[in-house]
Enzyme design. Structure first.
Site, PDB file in Angstrom:
ATOM      1  N   ASP A  21       0.833  -1.213   0.000  1.00 46.55           N
ATOM      2  CA  ASP A  21       0.000   0.000   0.000  1.00 46.55           C
ATOM      3  C   ASP A  21       0.863   1.256   0.000  1.00 46.55           C
ATOM      4  O   ASP A  21       1.978   1.252   0.519  1.00 46.55           O
ATOM      5  CB  ASP A  21      -0.924  -0.026   1.226  1.00 46.55           C
ATOM      6  CG  ASP A  21      -2.132   0.882   1.049  1.00 46.55           C
ATOM      7  OD1 ASP A  21      -2.355   1.395  -0.067  1.00 46.55           O
ATOM      8  OD2 ASP A  21      -2.861   1.083   2.039  1.00 46.55           O
ATOM      9  N   GLY A  22       0.325   2.310  -0.578  1.00 44.49           N
ATOM     10  CA  GLY A  22       0.994   3.609  -0.524  1.00 44.49           C
ATOM     11  C   GLY A  22       1.527   4.112  -1.859  1.00 44.49           C
ATOM     12  O   GLY A  22       2.221   5.138  -1.895  1.00 44.49           O
ATOM     13  N   ASN A  23       1.204   3.425  -2.947  1.00 39.49           N
ATOM     14  CA  ASN A  23       1.688   3.882  -4.260  1.00 39.49           C
ATOM     15  C   ASN A  23       1.182   5.283  -4.597  1.00 39.49           C
ATOM     16  O   ASN A  23       1.912   6.110  -5.124  1.00 39.49           O
ATOM     17  CB  ASN A  23       1.218   2.935  -5.375  1.00 39.49           C
ATOM     18  CG  ASN A  23       1.828   1.552  -5.270  1.00 39.49           C
ATOM     19  OD1 ASN A  23       2.730   1.338  -4.477  1.00 39.49           O
ATOM     20  ND2 ASN A  23       1.334   0.621  -6.070  1.00 39.49           N
ATOM     21  N   GLY A  24      -0.105   5.523  -4.278  1.00 38.62           N
ATOM     22  CA  GLY A  24      -0.709   6.815  -4.595  1.00 38.62           C
ATOM     23  C   GLY A  24      -0.051   7.931  -3.799  1.00 38.62           C
ATOM     24  O   GLY A  24       0.281   8.994  -4.340  1.00 38.62           O
ATOM     25  N   TRP A  26       2.905   7.896  -2.505  1.00 34.76           N
ATOM     26  CA  TRP A  26       4.287   8.039  -2.982  1.00 34.76           C
ATOM     27  C   TRP A  26       4.307   8.953  -4.212  1.00 34.76           C
ATOM     28  O   TRP A  26       5.143   9.853  -4.313  1.00 34.76           O
ATOM     29  CB  TRP A  26       4.852   6.658  -3.332  1.00 34.76           C
ATOM     30  CG  TRP A  26       6.286   6.655  -3.767  1.00 34.76           C
ATOM     31  CD1 TRP A  26       7.379   6.508  -2.958  1.00 34.76           C
ATOM     32  CD2 TRP A  26       6.788   6.806  -5.101  1.00 34.76           C
ATOM     33  NE1 TRP A  26       8.536   6.550  -3.710  1.00 34.76           N
ATOM     34  CE2 TRP A  26       8.201   6.731  -5.029  1.00 34.76           C
ATOM     35  CE3 TRP A  26       6.188   6.988  -6.351  1.00 34.76           C
ATOM     36  CZ2 TRP A  26       9.018   6.829  -6.155  1.00 34.76           C
ATOM     37  CZ3 TRP A  26       6.998   7.092  -7.474  1.00 34.76           C
ATOM     38  CH2 TRP A  26       8.397   7.024  -7.369  1.00 34.76           C
ATOM     39  N   HIS A  38       2.264   3.412  -9.169  1.00 32.66           N
ATOM     40  CA  HIS A  38       1.995   1.985  -9.379  1.00 32.66           C
ATOM     41  C   HIS A  38       3.142   1.319 -10.139  1.00 32.66           C
ATOM     42  O   HIS A  38       3.523   0.196  -9.823  1.00 32.66           O
ATOM     43  CB  HIS A  38       0.678   1.795 -10.146  1.00 32.66           C
ATOM     44  CG  HIS A  38      -0.533   2.213  -9.359  1.00 32.66           C
ATOM     45  ND1 HIS A  38      -0.727   1.832  -8.053  1.00 32.66           N
ATOM     46  CD2 HIS A  38      -1.614   2.970  -9.684  1.00 32.66           C
ATOM     47  CE1 HIS A  38      -1.871   2.345  -7.607  1.00 32.66           C
ATOM     48  NE2 HIS A  38      -2.424   3.045  -8.581  1.00 32.66           N
ATOM     49  N   THR A  67     -10.891  -7.069  -4.887  1.00 32.46           N
ATOM     50  CA  THR A  67     -12.228  -7.045  -5.519  1.00 32.46           C
ATOM     51  C   THR A  67     -12.876  -5.666  -5.329  1.00 32.46           C
ATOM     52  O   THR A  67     -13.817  -5.331  -6.038  1.00 32.46           O
ATOM     53  CB  THR A  67     -13.151  -8.139  -4.910  1.00 32.46           C
ATOM     54  OG1 THR A  67     -13.041  -8.098  -3.480  1.00 32.46           O
ATOM     55  CG2 THR A  67     -12.779  -9.527  -5.397  1.00 32.46           C
ATOM     56  N   GLU A  68     -12.363  -4.884  -4.373  1.00 32.14           N
ATOM     57  CA  GLU A  68     -12.906  -3.546  -4.131  1.00 32.14           C
ATOM     58  C   GLU A  68     -12.207  -2.474  -4.982  1.00 32.14           C
ATOM     59  O   GLU A  68     -12.709  -1.361  -5.111  1.00 32.14           O
ATOM     60  CB  GLU A  68     -12.768  -3.167  -2.646  1.00 32.14           C
ATOM     61  CG  GLU A  68     -13.745  -3.893  -1.725  1.00 32.14           C
ATOM     62  CD  GLU A  68     -13.428  -5.373  -1.572  1.00 32.14           C
ATOM     63  OE1 GLU A  68     -12.237  -5.741  -1.539  1.00 32.14           O
ATOM     64  OE2 GLU A  68     -14.387  -6.172  -1.504  1.00 32.14           O
ATOM     65  N   LEU A 132      11.348 -19.998  -4.809  1.00 31.06           N
ATOM     66  CA  LEU A 132      10.272 -19.282  -4.115  1.00 31.06           C
ATOM     67  C   LEU A 132       8.909 -19.600  -4.726  1.00 31.06           C
ATOM     68  O   LEU A 132       8.777 -19.666  -5.945  1.00 31.06           O
ATOM     69  CB  LEU A 132      10.525 -17.768  -4.250  1.00 31.06           C
ATOM     70  CG  LEU A 132       9.469 -16.852  -3.600  1.00 31.06           C
ATOM     71  CD1 LEU A 132       9.668 -16.803  -2.093  1.00 31.06           C
ATOM     72  CD2 LEU A 132       9.559 -15.428  -4.179  1.00 31.06           C
ATOM     73  N   SER A 197      -8.329  -4.849   4.767  1.00 35.23           N
ATOM     74  CA  SER A 197      -8.922  -4.581   3.457  1.00 35.23           C
ATOM     75  C   SER A 197      -9.255  -5.876   2.694  1.00 35.23           C
ATOM     76  O   SER A 197      -8.949  -6.010   1.506  1.00 35.23           O
ATOM     77  CB  SER A 197      -8.003  -3.679   2.625  1.00 35.23           C
ATOM     78  OG  SER A 197      -7.736  -2.475   3.300  1.00 35.23           O
TER      79      SER A 197
HETATM   80  C1  IPE Z   1      -5.563  -2.830  -0.433  1.00 37.53           C
HETATM   81  O1  IPE Z   1      -5.218  -1.502  -0.505  1.00 37.53           O
HETATM   82  C2  IPE Z   1      -5.466  -3.472  -1.790  1.00 37.53           C
HETATM   83  C3  IPE Z   1      -4.144  -3.601  -2.363  1.00 37.53           C
HETATM   84  C4  IPE Z   1      -3.024  -3.206  -1.822  1.00 37.53           C
HETATM   85  C5  IPE Z   1      -4.099  -4.253  -3.641  1.00 37.53           C
HETATM   86  P1  IPE Z   1      -6.304  -0.340  -0.684  1.00 37.53           P
HETATM   87  O2  IPE Z   1      -5.532   0.920  -0.720  1.00 37.53           O
HETATM   88  O3  IPE Z   1      -7.180  -0.638  -1.839  1.00 37.53           O
HETATM   89  O4  IPE Z   1      -7.171  -0.474   0.630  1.00 37.53           O
HETATM   90  P2  IPE Z   1      -8.078   0.579   1.395  1.00 37.53           P
HETATM   91  O5  IPE Z   1      -9.058   1.108   0.392  1.00 37.53           O
HETATM   92  O6  IPE Z   1      -7.172   1.669   1.893  1.00 37.53           O
HETATM   93  O7  IPE Z   1      -8.699  -0.187   2.505  1.00 37.53           O
HETATM   94  C1  IPE Z   2      -1.656   0.297  -3.424  1.00 35.01           C
HETATM   95  O1  IPE Z   2      -1.461   1.660  -3.497  1.00 35.01           O
HETATM   96  C2  IPE Z   2      -1.833  -0.324  -4.781  1.00 35.01           C
HETATM   97  C3  IPE Z   2      -3.196  -0.774  -5.087  1.00 35.01           C
HETATM   98  C4  IPE Z   2      -4.215  -0.720  -4.295  1.00 35.01           C
HETATM   99  C5  IPE Z   2      -3.392  -1.352  -6.390  1.00 35.01           C
HETATM  100  P1  IPE Z   2      -2.651   2.705  -3.421  1.00 35.01           P
HETATM  101  O2  IPE Z   2      -3.044   3.089  -4.815  1.00 35.01           O
HETATM  102  O3  IPE Z   2      -3.742   2.185  -2.580  1.00 35.01           O
HETATM  103  O4  IPE Z   2      -1.916   3.914  -2.724  1.00 35.01           O
HETATM  104  P2  IPE Z   2      -2.546   4.940  -1.672  1.00 35.01           P
HETATM  105  O5  IPE Z   2      -3.164   4.147  -0.577  1.00 35.01           O
HETATM  106  O6  IPE Z   2      -3.555   5.748  -2.416  1.00 35.01           O
HETATM  107  O7  IPE Z   2      -1.372   5.746  -1.228  1.00 35.01           O
HETATM  108 MG    MG Z   3      -4.174   2.356  -0.614  1.00 32.08          MG
END
Ligand code: IPE
Ligand code: IPE
Ligand code: MG
Length: 244
Positions: A21-24, A26, A38, A67-68, A132, A197
């Site tokens: 998590d955290g790509n956005g 970043w 991403h 799935t969400e 692995l 999640s």
């Molecule tokens: C969970 O992260 C899904 C993945 C990392 C693929 P999200 O960013 O979608 O989760 P929420 O919305 O913060 O719970």
């Molecule tokens: C996780 O990063 C990747 C996926 C859910 C596919 P996010 O896109 O959720 O990044 P944030 O949470 O917005 O930083």
């Molecule tokens: Mg996220």
């Protein structure tokens, strides 16, 4: 079973699961479009597979798309699917040179045909690899997985191949996408969020959780070792108690 890494002086969990998590965030911090977050994140996955295996991890599961996640904008979903498509194709070549076995969990019926074909090929050509085991959760949701498992068991009961009284934990485990894979020992969720999640709710029943602040695209071998160190400091009781 944990493996003892002499060089690190640490016991290494057999199965590590990661919510990447955290790509956005970043991307935002670097003033670049989300999609670049991403793609930076997907490069980290490749490196972590190698690092994980080199320190003695046998199974690595990553949450790639839930799935969400379809709730996101069409633009972001499209970009993620394109990235996944390319990642999976590239993975076919890489997996064999790294002796990696790849398994994809999640609802494949919700993915486009060409992605499903690539997944099938990827699973097929890496089936006998002995390095692995890399598990990619794609269009995965724990509740969705349980619904599919319950339906499958009910069909068995209906057609007489399963006795309702014979349903036990093992049968349920064997009906999930993760059948045959040991439950994760350690769960890491990056970016500081502390929730599942919908990731592996059944399989994580006795897993140790670790929530580092680092954003996924900044995750690296040092962070992985730090996670293993945290794991070493935990005392796993599984409901029993330590003799004094
Ligand atoms: C969970 O992260 C899904 C993945 C990392 C693929 P999200 O960013 O979608 O989760 P929420 O919305 O913060 O719970
Ligand atoms: C996780 O990063 C990747 C996926 C859910 C596919 P996010 O896109 O959720 O990044 P944030 O949470 O917005 O930083
Ligand atoms: Mg996220």
């Amino acid at each position: 079973m944990d493996y003892y890494n002499e060089e690190l002086g640490l016991k290494v969990p057999e199965h590590v699961a990661i919510i990447m998590d955290g790509n956005g965030r970043w991307a935002k911090a670097h003033h670049v479009p989300r999609n670049m977050g991403h793609s930076a994140g997907s490069k980290v996955v490749e490196q972590i597979c190698e690092d994980a295996y080199n320190i003695g991890i046998k199974y690595l599961t990553v949450y790639a798309f839930s799935t969400e996640n379809w709730k996101r904008s069409a633009e972001e979903v499209g970009a993620l699917m394109l990235l996944l498509r390319n990642y999976l194709k590239d993975c076919i070549k890489r997996a064999n040179s790294n002796n990696m076995r790849v398994i994809v969990i999640g609802d494949k019926s919700g993915l486009s045909e060409d992605i499903v074909e690539t997944i099938n090929r990827l699973e097929d050509v890496t089936r006998d690899n002995t390095g692995l085991t890399f598990i990619i959760a794609l269009n995965y949701g724990g509740r969705d997985e349980m619904v599919r498992a319950v339906k499958q068991i009910c069909e068995g009961v209906q057609n007489g191949t399963i006795k309702a009284s014979a349903i036990d934990e093992q049968m349920i485990s064997d009906s999930l996408d993760t059948r045959g894979i040991p439950d994760p020992d350690l769960l890491i969720r990056t970016s500081g969020e502390q929730r599942l999640s919908n990731f592996l709710p059944w399989q994580l029943a006795y897993t140790e959780f670790y929530f580092p602040e680092v954003l996924w695209p900044d995750f690296n071998k040092e962070e992985l070792i730090k996670a293993v160190e945290k794991y070493n400091a935990r005392e796993r009781r599984f409901g029993g108690r330590k003799e004094e």
